[in-house]
Design a protein around this motif. Structure first.
Motif, mmCIF file in Angstrom:
data_model
loop_
_atom_site.group_PDB
_atom_site.id
_atom_site.type_symbol
_atom_site.label_atom_id
_atom_site.label_comp_id
_atom_site.label_asym_id
_atom_site.label_seq_id
_atom_site.Cartn_x
_atom_site.Cartn_y
_atom_site.Cartn_z
ATOM 1 N N ASP A 141 0.716 3.914 -2.930
ATOM 2 C CA ASP A 141 0.662 5.324 -2.565
ATOM 3 C C ASP A 141 1.589 6.387 -3.245
ATOM 4 O O ASP A 141 1.836 7.356 -3.674
ATOM 5 C CB ASP A 141 0.606 5.771 -1.120
ATOM 6 C CG ASP A 141 -0.911 5.144 -0.713
ATOM 7 O OD1 ASP A 141 -1.786 4.922 -1.609
ATOM 8 O OD2 ASP A 141 -1.097 4.891 0.489
ATOM 9 N N LYS A 162 1.020 9.975 -4.006
ATOM 10 C CA LYS A 162 0.020 10.556 -2.498
ATOM 11 C C LYS A 162 0.778 10.771 -1.645
ATOM 12 O O LYS A 162 0.284 11.780 -0.993
ATOM 13 C CB LYS A 162 -1.029 9.496 -2.560
ATOM 14 C CG LYS A 162 -2.005 9.161 -3.129
ATOM 15 C CD LYS A 162 -3.248 8.057 -3.012
ATOM 16 C CE LYS A 162 -4.113 7.856 -4.054
ATOM 17 N NZ LYS A 162 -5.082 6.890 -3.576
ATOM 18 N N LYS A 199 0.905 -1.150 0.150
ATOM 19 C CA LYS A 199 0.276 -0.043 0.006
ATOM 20 C C LYS A 199 0.792 1.384 -0.040
ATOM 21 O O LYS A 199 0.531 2.278 -0.567
ATOM 22 C CB LYS A 199 -0.959 0.053 1.212
ATOM 23 C CG LYS A 199 -2.152 -0.875 1.087
ATOM 24 C CD LYS A 199 -2.938 -0.617 2.359
ATOM 25 C CE LYS A 199 -4.259 -1.451 2.338
ATOM 26 N NZ LYS A 199 -4.940 -1.308 3.791
#
Length: 99
Positions: free
Chosen positions: A74, A79, A70
């Motif tokens: 990201d 992000k 994850k």
């Protein structure tokens, strides 16, 4: 006097017989209850402690991998700041020649 002794003898035999019968019924009830409990427990699909611990360790490892993936995803999508795996570099100092 003889009739009283016979009465008490018969009464004691009756009580002993009833106590034996009650004890037998109790043992039979206990045996049947144990058998039913074994059948009930045998019908349940239960895992052993070793199997549980092994699956728990696998789940923990998978959870850690998911968190890393994850974070990488990201970072790739922009992000968050990129996750950098720090590699430990051994720094060698050149010999000075002073001994």
């Amino acid at each position: 006097m003889q009739s009283e002794n016979r009465f008490f003898d018969d009464l004691s035999k009756l009580i002993n017989g009833a106590a034996g019968t009650i004890a037998g019924v109790g043992r039979e009830f206990e045996a049947n209850a144990r058998e039913k409990a074994k059948e009930w427990v045998g019908g349940i699909d239960v895992v052993s402690r070793e199997e549980f611990d092994a699956v728990k360790a696998l789940a923990s490892t998978a959870r850690e991998e998911v968190e890393l993936l994850k974070a990488r995803l990201d970072a790739l999508e922009g992000k968050t700041a990129p996750v950098v795996k720090a590699k430990v570099a051994t720094k060698k100092t050149p010999p000075t020649g002073d001994i």
